[in-house]
Design a protein around this motif. Structure first.
Motif, PDB file in Angstrom:
ATOM      1  N   SER A   1      37.569  46.074  29.820  1.00 26.97           N
ATOM      2  CA  SER A   1      37.398  44.692  30.242  1.00 26.97           C
ATOM      3  C   SER A   1      38.702  43.917  30.131  1.00 26.97           C
ATOM      4  O   SER A   1      39.085  43.189  31.028  1.00 26.97           O
ATOM      5  CB  SER A   1      36.338  44.004  29.383  1.00 26.97           C
TER       6      SER A   1
ATOM      7  N   GLN B   1      28.920  49.741  34.223  1.00 28.53           N
ATOM      8  CA  GLN B   1      30.034  49.071  33.556  1.00 28.53           C
ATOM      9  C   GLN B   1      30.031  47.590  33.900  1.00 28.53           C
ATOM     10  O   GLN B   1      30.197  46.730  33.040  1.00 28.53           O
ATOM     11  CB  GLN B   1      31.351  49.704  34.013  1.00 28.53           C
TER      12      GLN B   1
ATOM     13  N   ARG C   1      44.716  42.749  34.926  1.00 26.62           N
ATOM     14  CA  ARG C   1      44.952  43.092  36.325  1.00 26.62           C
ATOM     15  C   ARG C   1      44.593  41.922  37.234  1.00 26.62           C
ATOM     16  O   ARG C   1      45.282  41.621  38.194  1.00 26.62           O
ATOM     17  CB  ARG C   1      44.094  44.299  36.716  1.00 26.62           C
ATOM     18  N   TYR C   2      43.516  41.283  36.921  1.00 25.60           N
ATOM     19  CA  TYR C   2      43.061  40.173  37.728  1.00 25.60           C
ATOM     20  C   TYR C   2      44.112  39.074  37.770  1.00 25.60           C
ATOM     21  O   TYR C   2      44.468  38.546  38.810  1.00 25.60           O
ATOM     22  CB  TYR C   2      41.735  39.665  37.162  1.00 25.60           C
TER      23      TYR C   2
ATOM     24  N   ARG D   1      33.464  39.600  38.904  1.00 22.82           N
ATOM     25  CA  ARG D   1      32.961  39.408  37.554  1.00 22.82           C
ATOM     26  C   ARG D   1      33.461  38.092  36.980  1.00 22.82           C
ATOM     27  O   ARG D   1      32.707  37.326  36.374  1.00 22.82           O
ATOM     28  CB  ARG D   1      33.404  40.576  36.688  1.00 22.82           C
ATOM     29  N   ILE D   2      34.736  37.822  37.215  1.00 25.43           N
ATOM     30  CA  ILE D   2      35.295  36.574  36.706  1.00 25.43           C
ATOM     31  C   ILE D   2      34.570  35.381  37.329  1.00 25.43           C
ATOM     32  O   ILE D   2      34.207  34.419  36.652  1.00 25.43           O
ATOM     33  CB  ILE D   2      36.797  36.467  37.053  1.00 25.43           C
ATOM     34  N   TRP D   3      34.335  35.481  38.640  1.00 25.33           N
ATOM     35  CA  TRP D   3      33.646  34.361  39.293  1.00 25.33           C
ATOM     36  C   TRP D   3      32.272  34.133  38.690  1.00 25.33           C
ATOM     37  O   TRP D   3      31.878  33.005  38.429  1.00 25.33           O
ATOM     38  CB  TRP D   3      33.514  34.647  40.808  1.00 25.33           C
TER      39      TRP D   3
ATOM     40  N   GLN E   1      36.327  43.185  39.839  1.00 28.82           N
ATOM     41  CA  GLN E   1      36.813  42.379  38.725  1.00 28.82           C
ATOM     42  C   GLN E   1      36.887  40.906  39.108  1.00 28.82           C
ATOM     43  O   GLN E   1      36.505  40.036  38.323  1.00 28.82           O
ATOM     44  CB  GLN E   1      38.163  42.909  38.253  1.00 28.82           C
ATOM     45  N   ASP E   2      37.357  40.639  40.324  1.00 21.56           N
ATOM     46  CA  ASP E   2      37.318  39.254  40.808  1.00 21.56           C
ATOM     47  C   ASP E   2      35.915  38.696  40.699  1.00 21.56           C
ATOM     48  O   ASP E   2      35.695  37.601  40.191  1.00 21.56           O
ATOM     49  CB  ASP E   2      37.725  39.181  42.293  1.00 21.56           C
TER      50      ASP E   2
ATOM     51  N   ASP F   1      38.357  31.336  46.707  1.00 18.63           N
ATOM     52  CA  ASP F   1      39.549  31.850  47.393  1.00 18.63           C
ATOM     53  C   ASP F   1      39.283  32.192  48.852  1.00 18.63           C
ATOM     54  O   ASP F   1      39.754  33.216  49.354  1.00 18.63           O
ATOM     55  CB  ASP F   1      40.037  33.130  46.695  1.00 18.63           C
TER      56      ASP F   1
ATOM     57  N   LYS G   1      47.135  40.099  39.776  1.00 13.62           N
ATOM     58  CA  LYS G   1      46.855  40.050  41.199  1.00 13.62           C
ATOM     59  C   LYS G   1      46.953  38.616  41.711  1.00 13.62           C
ATOM     60  O   LYS G   1      47.524  38.334  42.743  1.00 13.62           O
ATOM     61  CB  LYS G   1      45.446  40.582  41.449  1.00 13.62           C
TER      62      LYS G   1
ATOM     63  N   LEU H   1      37.365  48.468  42.714  1.00  6.47           N
ATOM     64  CA  LEU H   1      37.469  48.024  41.341  1.00  6.47           C
ATOM     65  C   LEU H   1      38.057  46.612  41.233  1.00  6.47           C
ATOM     66  O   LEU H   1      37.575  45.764  40.495  1.00  6.47           O
ATOM     67  CB  LEU H   1      38.367  49.014  40.563  1.00  6.47           C
ATOM     68  N   GLU H   2      39.091  46.402  42.039  1.00  8.49           N
ATOM     69  CA  GLU H   2      39.756  45.112  42.010  1.00  8.49           C
ATOM     70  C   GLU H   2      38.803  43.978  42.392  1.00  8.49           C
ATOM     71  O   GLU H   2      38.689  42.967  41.715  1.00  8.49           O
ATOM     72  CB  GLU H   2      40.897  45.163  43.022  1.00  8.49           C
TER      73      GLU H   2
ATOM     74  N   ASP I   1      29.523  44.539  31.268  1.00 13.02           N
ATOM     75  CA  ASP I   1      30.495  43.477  31.062  1.00 13.02           C
ATOM     76  C   ASP I   1      29.896  42.098  31.211  1.00 13.02           C
ATOM     77  O   ASP I   1      30.354  41.134  30.605  1.00 13.02           O
ATOM     78  CB  ASP I   1      31.635  43.608  32.084  1.00 13.02           C
TER      79      ASP I   1
END
Lengths: 260, 354, 295, 256, 392
Positions: free
Chosen positions: D242, A217, D248-249, A195-197, A192-193, A144, D252, A188-189, A221
């Protein structure tokens, strides 16, 4: 299971101060392993030993059956090991694209003369540039980063810089990815991005990831296994839950709060 | 803004039409100059063009790779001496020039080796020592012609039949400068140049991304020395003389000033810096007492004051004060150098008159 | 036997020359430590100081003991002014940009001195015959050389005490290490920096006043000593005061040994070869710590 | 009674980027005030603006310390008026010894500092052991202690800390926050900026939340800790985290 | 916008590059003017030599005030080249190619700047009289348009060595020379003369231009046991040499070149150490009471700039150019470069402030004679040791 990256009892000391004392760990293809421990425990030192910035005095570091301790950093990189840095080591005056293209350095060939002679789109250096530019654009899409493609990375916000750094490491098409506190300073946001990546990277490219992180945390995860260091020694290893409950870890790292 | 249709457009030399047009005009004007101008303007343009080549070379090292050098007069001297001696040995001029550049590059490589671990003042002193050593060796060794240097052979290359020696030399110099400009610009947009810049910004990250620091740092020295040597080779013909004392510390500092005043790490900056410093160098003249006398109102008083307190014979030194003041002012108000001023002017014109 | 007979004399000459280099090195180190500027104007600021002293002695007829302190006061003002008028004004300065600024200052000072006093060399009169000296163990030591060495040693000692024992010295060291945080401590860093420039100009000025009587006073009188002083500063480690003193002595001795025993032709470049050798072993100079960047 | 530190409508720019947008705040003498916020919310900018560390900033607004304006004053003068600031990342004078660091902290004072030295070594006995060691050789936690002690040497009335927990292990963080309590008990007002919201709320009396350069929440530490948004975004208190995070992801992604 | 930029660029270009397309021959002579150029360092380390060029200026002013030459005034274009050949070339080309051109070059300070323009001038047949350097380059091979005045450094050195050995009875002569063309020529001449006399130098020590610490040089000279030292250095080095020698209690017989023949200057800047020095002189001494010198000395206060000093270099600036003025006079009203060169060739035994000067077809070294002199124990009085002498 044969590990892609295997560290066997490495030790190193600086001017008499022992930084690492027989640290061992292994990471397999498609696995995420986290390295935790208090500041000064030697986590980054392990990374530096792997990437060839430090040369351990004892022990072996093996990548895909080949010993790499003592190799210089660019040789290590050639073997498919990429990393990010705790305090962001980007090329501040280059654009995002150029940073990622530098990540393609190993996969490119053109030298001084070819570079100087770049004139039309059909000369070898230009063709090569374009080919790799395509690869880089894929990574930009993946992370992104389209909006900041041409920006000087020195002007980007901290969180974005961390992502660009990850992108540069990805551009190297590594087999082993070392991430030094990738989530530090992210909200936090963003975490999370990230982590997904990381999960996608493991799934898509099958790399082995070794990760340093304080956020338990985040570690819980992502990581299949966790290794805890204190004063240069492994004090615990296992699943995140196991390590989190290990008494040594609680004592050295998490403190009373987590026990309660 | 971003209307590019292919990635190649990022690599292309001239990304906008007006720029291409203006560059075309500049090339034509430079090419037509010998037909229009006399010897003296050609000499000045040639002098500037040589300095452009050197500034480009030095910028590769100082600007892009982030190393300092106070010894580039040494490479310049090596180029000048090499061309002279090779041409005296019977080599035609073009191969001699190329070879001179390569010899300088070889010395650049050698100097690059000890420089690997050094930076800042440490590197400055080592390069300073290199420049002084080269100057001293050339001045001392009878093999190199001693104090007056070897005689420079006549420039006998004919690029355009019917042109005089000066006109041919001019064309060769300007063409070489143009090619150097292209070469350096291209180099910086491709793999090797990127590695140079990466080393400057973070050598650790660069090495972890697979950039061989030893190779690229010494390569930067070699590339830089190549262009500087090339400039030196042209300078030997341009001046018609190689005198070891010409290649002194002041010259190294002059080169450095070109790069910094022009704009570190910018191709256009190298050109602007070379032009401005060369012109200051050739054109700056001291004032005379009469110049003060002519000032309205205070002129007479001022001249009287200066006459009482300063040496009239030393008035030419005012040029140093002017020169120094210009350097200080540029650096104070535009740390990016002339390139920064250029960028601002461009921005100003774009939004003018708002 | 005869070959080594001159050794003590050569060593003494080397130390006398090195004393001047050491002072100039110290001046550069003071400024570099505090403001990270390589001050290439140091030599010509010292030249200017010497001219001012000369003008007071010859022009105004002041005695030496009055002219020297006044000249040094002038040096302090010149240094402070250079910092105040130029260096401080630099926006987002780069290391190279600062170097160019000091070169600009150097040109201005050089031009001004040449305009004011002309290019011809002049003599700096001192109430001391050049022939006078003492001979000890076969080594001839002129008073001027002895004074040079003594003054340099005293200056170095005083500086060392000042920086390590006084509150102002602490402020200078704190500013050197972290300017922003020094300000948080209430240290007025701009004054500290201006003071550092003034102090350096005084130390350099002392060097000029010692060079003057031994040679000539002329606009470029300090170019060569300045270069050696810079080399000495780097040899010592660029941030270390004892290093600068040691570096100066080493360079003076090395070049005199080489000049006497090998060749005067390459005497002036030999120190640089020595530095190159030393730096390949210890890239940060003799007495400075080498910081490897941590990642 | 006037507030010890009062900011009104402060705007600060980093180049073209506006980092503070009309931030207003008043701190009374005595307590511990914490500012929470994500990275880039403007917390550090807030402290730097107060200290006058940003050239030509604030662009707008007023900052009063102890009733007098400090806008436009030099950092060193602000420090001399009684604000001590412990910057992010410790920033001790690495090549000075521990003792010299502390002396540098007391630079602006002319009176005897022996008593304060003793007090600092009382707070941080580990510094006493290392008083002649150069500060660069200390561990991260010890450097943080030194930075705090050094700041206190000037006898400030207001102590501002930027992320004192950054890069420290939880154990050390606890130790340092405990000492902050003691220091506060000894009469120093403390203003701290933290990402470690849990820790900060456990020690603070009052807390503010900053987002995009302005304060969005203000209240006692307990009130803030109980706020549901704060719980979700800053304290990470939520079950099945999780899955929720993943939702949320996606959301967004759509909204962008 | 582009148009405006273009205009600015054109304006800038026109400032720096005056269009001089007219390739017509510029001779520098009009009905009322003769344009003559000279370069000389007015700034930088070589600035002390710049007084040569200013001396020439005074001569021209005097001539103009006396009515000029055959109805023409001399327009003198003196420029500062900082002893930097690149600037010399630029300055000469600019003057030669700009209306109305340059008729001839007067003097011109320094070997290196002179060499840089020599070919350019000779190709265009521009006469050049009296380069201010005693170099062999000017006359090997002789050039049609180049008339040297300055006696060869090597000849001076030979005379000095001959005198030291034959008249002063010195046996061990050391040579201390600058490592530039001037020093090397002196060195070469001295060694050749010593060889002729069946001697070898006690020691040969060279000194670099930049050096200011000469202790090891002087120690070497002292250790060699030399009873005389031929000192072929610049004034600054001479000062440092004498001061260092004094400190080392080394006092040989010093002998030195005409470059250091400015006794009052040397006496001042050495702080009174310029005692008992034997030196060569290429000109009359500036304080000599001979009519050729006194007329200029008397005119000096009227013409000189503030800060000027009546010294050897200033006077040499007159002396190097006097033959040119003589040539211009002899060439008559119908002045061309050809007629001027022919007139120059007709000069025999011209005596101005320099030694006797003669030219002829194929002879371009005008002056060969120098004389030797010595300062006394106080350093103020000078006695002539030899008459004007030529080295055979």
């Amino acid at each position: 299971m044969s590990a892609l990256l295997e560290i066997d009892q490495i030790g190193i000391s600086f001017g008499g101060v022992k930084a690492l004392l027989g640290v061992s760990l292994a990471v397999a293809r498609g696995e995420v392993v986290a390295l935790i421990g208090p500041n000064g425990a030697g986590k980054t030192t392990v990374f530096n030993c792997i990437s060839g910035l430090y040369h351990p005095q004892q022990g072996r570091i093996v990548v895909d059956g080949r010993e790499i301790q003592g190799l210089r950093p660019h040789r290590v990189a050639q073997l498919g090991i990429a990393r990010t840095f705790q305090n962001i080591e980007l090329f501040k005056h280059m654009s995002t694209v150029d940073n990622l293209l530098l990540g393609r350095h190993l996969h490119m060939r053109s030298g001084v003369l070819a570079g100087m002679a770049l004139l039309g789109p059909y000369l070898p250096a230009a063709r090569e540039e374009l080919r790799h530019r395509t690869r880089v654009e894929e990574i930009i899409d993946f992370l992104d980063l389209q909006a900041v493609r041409g920006e000087r990375v020195g002007n980007l916000p901290y969180g974005t810089q961390k992502v660009v750094e990850l992108g540069r490491a990805l551009a190297m098409e590594p087999r082993v990815l070392l991430l030094d506190e990738p989530a530090a300073g992210m909200n936090l946001e963003e975490k999370q991005d990230l982590r997904i990546w990381i999960q996608d990277i493991v799934a898509l490219f099958g790399v082995a990831i070794l990760l340093i992180e304080h956020d338990m945390q985040f570690v819980g995860d992502l990581a299949q296994r966790v290794v805890a260091l204190n004063y240069g020694e492994c004090i615990a290893a296992g699943t995140p839950a196991e390590v989190r409950a290990h008494p040594e870890v609680l004592k050295a790292y998490l403190g009373a709060e987590a026990v309660a | 803004m971003d209307m590019k249709r292919s990635y190649y457009e990022d690599l292309r030399l001239f990304d906008t039409l007006p720029l291409s047009l203006w560059l075309g005009v500049a090339v034509l004007a430079l090419a037509a100059a010998p037909a229009v101008f006399g010897n003296y303007p050609l000499y000045v343009i040639g002098y500037i063009a040589i300095n452009v080549i050197v500034a480009l070379g030095l910028n590769v090292l100082v600007g892009y790779t982030g190393q300092i050098s106070l010894g580039h007069a040494g490479f310049f001297a090596i180029g000048a001496y090499a061309v002279t001696m090779l041409a005296n040995a019977g080599l035609p001029i073009l191969p001699a020039l190329l070879l001179a550049g390569l010899i300088a590059a070889a010395f650049g490589f050698l100097l690059g080796l000890p420089a690997l671990r050094l930076e800042g003042p440490y590197l400055a002193v080592v390069t300073l020592g290199f420049g002084l050593t080269v100057e001293t060796i050339f001045a001392k060794a009878a093999f190199f012609g001693g104090a007056t240097g070897p005689a420079v052979p006549a420039f006998d290359l004919v690029l355009v039949p019917g042109f005089s020696r000066e006109q041919n030399l001019y064309l060769l110099i300007v063409a070489t400068a143009g090619l150097s400009l292209l070469a350096v610009r291209n180099l910086m947009h491709t793999r090797v140049g990127r590695a140079f810049v990466a080393i400057r910004d973070s050598d650790i990250a660069a090495s972890c991304a697979g950039v061989d620091l030893t190779y690229y740092k010494t390569l930067a020295f070699a590339v830089s020395a190549f262009f500087t040597g090339l400039g030196g080779g042209l300078f030997a013909f341009h001046l018609g003389q190689v005198d070891p004392t010409t290649f002194n510390l002041m010259l190294s500092i002059l080169f450095l000033a070109m790069v910094v005043i022009g704009g570190v790490g910018s191709i256009l900056g190298s050109v602007l810096g070379a032009v401005v410093i060369s012109l200051l160098n050739l054109k700056l003249k001291g004032l005379k007492m009469a110049d003060f006398e002519q000032l309205p109102l205070i002129g007479h008083e001022l001249a009287g004051f200066l006459g009482r307190n300063f040496m009239e014979t030393g008035m030419a030194n005012i040029q140093f004060i002017v020169y120094g003041t210009i350097l200080v002012l540029i650096m104070l108000f535009e740390p990016l150098g002339l390139y920064g001023i250029w960028i601002r002017t461009k921005r100003y014109w774009r939004t003018w008159p708002f | 036997m005869e070959f080594l007979g001159a050794l003590p004399q050569v060593m003494f000459s080397g130390i006398a020359a090195g004393a001047v280099y050491a002072l100039l090195a110290l001046a550069m180190v003071i400024i570099y430590r505090t403001t990270e500027v390589l001050n290439f104007a140091q030599g010509d600021m010292a030249m200017m100081t010497t001219y001012v002293a000369l003008a007071m002695i010859v022009g105004s007829g002041l005695p030496l003991y009055a002219a020297v302190p006044l000249a040094l006061a002038f040096a302090a003002g010149l240094g402070a002014f250079a910092e105040f008028a130029c260096l401080r004004r630099a926006k987002e300065p780069s290391v190279l940009g600062l170097i160019i600024i000091t070169l600009g200052i150097e040109m201005i000072v050089f031009g001004f001195a040449s305009w004011k006093w002309g290019g011809e060399p002049r003599d700096m009169p001192i109430p001391l015959s050049p022939y006078d000296g003492i001979t000890a163990g076969g080594v001839i030591m002129s008073y001027l050389e002895l004074i040079t060495i003594a003054v340099a040693a005293l200056t170095i000692g005083a500086l060392f005490l000042f920086l390590n024992r006084s509150k102002a010295g602490l402020a200078m060291r704190a500013t050197q290490q972290n300017r922003a945080v020094a300000r948080l401590m209430g240290i007025r860093v701009r004054r500290v920096e201006m003071f550092a420039w003034a102090l350096a100009a005084v130390v350099g000025g002392i060097a000029g006043l010692l060079v003057g009587p031994a040679t000539t006073v002329e606009p470029y009188m300090m170019w060569e000593p300045m270069m050696k002083g810079f080399a000495a500063a780097v040899l010592g480690g660029m941030t270390s005061l004892p290093g600068a003193a040691l570096g100066g002595a080493i360079i003076g001795i090395v070049e005199n040994l080489f000049g006497y025993y090998v060749s005067t032709a390459f005497k002036s470049v030999v120190p640089f070869a020595a530095i190159l050798l030393m730096l390949t072993v210890k890239p940060s100079g003799l007495l400075a710590r080498h910081y490897v960047k941590k990642v | 009674m006037t507030a010890l530190l009062a900011l009104a409508n402060v705007d600060t720019y980093y180049g073209p980027i506006q980092a503070l947008r009309g931030a207003s705040l008043a701190i009374d003498a005595g307590g511990i005030v914490a500012v929470l916020g994500a990275n880039g919310a403007g917390k550090t900018t807030l402290l730097k603006t107060v200290m006058g560390l940003l050239d030509d900033q604030p662009d707008k607004g007023s900052i009063d310390f102890d009733g007098a304006s400090i806008v436009g004053a030099q950092t060193e003068e602000i420090a001399r008026r009684g604000i001590a600031y412990v910057p992010e990342g410790r920033e001790v004078f690495r090549e000075l010894t521990v003792l010299e660091n502390l002396q540098a902290g007391a630079f602006s004072r002319r009176d005897d500092t022996a008593a304060d030295l003793a007090r600092m070594f009382g707070y941080f006995p580990r510094l006493m052991e290392r008083r002649d060691q150069s500060a660069g050789t200390l561990s991260g936690g010890e450097q943080q202690m030194l930075a705090i002690a050094r700041a206190l040497m000037s006898r400030p009335r207001l102590l501002m800390l930027d992320e004192p927990s950054l890069g420290l292990s939880p154990l050390l963080v606890q130790e340092i926050f405990a000492i902050l309590r003691t220091i506060n008990g000894d009469g120093v007002t403390i203003f701290l900026v933290e990402q470690n919201a849990r820790m900060a709320l456990s020690v603070a009396d009052r807390a503010l939340v900053m987002e995009h350069g302005r304060f969005v929440l203000d209240g006692s530490a307990a009130e803030i800790a109980a706020d549901p948004d704060v719980q979700e975004f800053y304290l990470g208190i939520a079950g099945e985290e999780s899955v929720k995070g993943y939702r949320r992801y996606r959301r967004k992604k759509r909204w962008r | 916008m582009l148009k405006k930029l273009g205009n600015i660029a054109a304006l800038a270009a026109s400032l720096w590059l005056p269009l001089s397309a007219s390739a017509a021959e510029l001779t520098g002579v009009t009905d009322t003017e003769i344009h003559i150029a000279q370069w000389g360092p007015q700034t930088g380390p070589a600035a002390p030599w710049g007084s040569v060029a200013r001396g020439t200026g005074m001569l021209f002013q005097m001539i103009n005030d006396a009515g000029g030459i055959h109805g023409r005034k001399i327009v003198y274009h003196m420029f500062d080249d900082q002893y930097n050949p690149a600037k010399t070339v630029a300055g000469v080309k600019e003057l030669v190619e700009k209306e109305p051109g340059i008729f001839a070059i007067a003097s011109g300070v320094g070997t290196s700047p002179g060499l840089a323009v020599k070919d350019y001038l000779m190709e265009r047949g521009i006469p050049w009289v009296g380069p201010a350097a005693g170099s062999l380059h000017w006359i090997t091979p002789p050039q049609k348009a180049l008339f040297a005045v300055y006696p060869l450094y090597a000849d001076e050195a030979k005379l000095l060595v001959r005198h030291l050995v034959e008249k002063e009875g010195k046996k061990k002569i050391a040579i201390f020379y600058a490592s530039d063309e001037y020093g090397e020529n002196g060195h070469r001449g001295a060694v050749a003369e010593l060889q002729r006399l069946g001697l070898t130098p006690a020691i040969e020590v060279s000194v670099n231009q930049a050096d200011r610490d000469l202790k090891s040089h002087l120690l070497k000279l002292k250790e060699s046991g030399a009873d005389a030292v031929l000192m072929w250095v610049n004034p600054t080095h001479a000062v440092i040499t004498l001061k260092t020698a004094a400190a080392l209690q080394f006092s040989p017989q010093w002998a030195t070149s005409s470059t250091l023949s400015d006794v009052p200057l040397m006496q001042t800047i050495t702080g009174g150490l310029w005692k008992n020095i034997i030196f060569a002189s290429f000109s009359e001494l500036p304080d000599a009471d001979v009519p050729t010198v006194t007329k200029y000395r008397a005119a000096f206060p009227k013409y000189a700039q503030q800060g000027e000093r009546w010294g050897v270099f200033f006077m040499a600036g007159i002396g190097f150019v006097e033959p040119m003025v003589e040539g211009l006079r002899r060439a008559g009203r119908n002045l061309t470069r050809e007629s001027f060169i022919a007139a120059m060739e007709s000069i025999r035994d011209y005596k101005g402030v320099m030694g006797a000067i003669s030219y002829g077809p194929g002879q371009r070294q005008g002056q060969r004679a120098v004389f030797l002199a010595r300062t006394d124990d106080t350093g103020t009085k000078v006695t002539q040791l030899t008459p004007w002498t030529e080295v055979k």
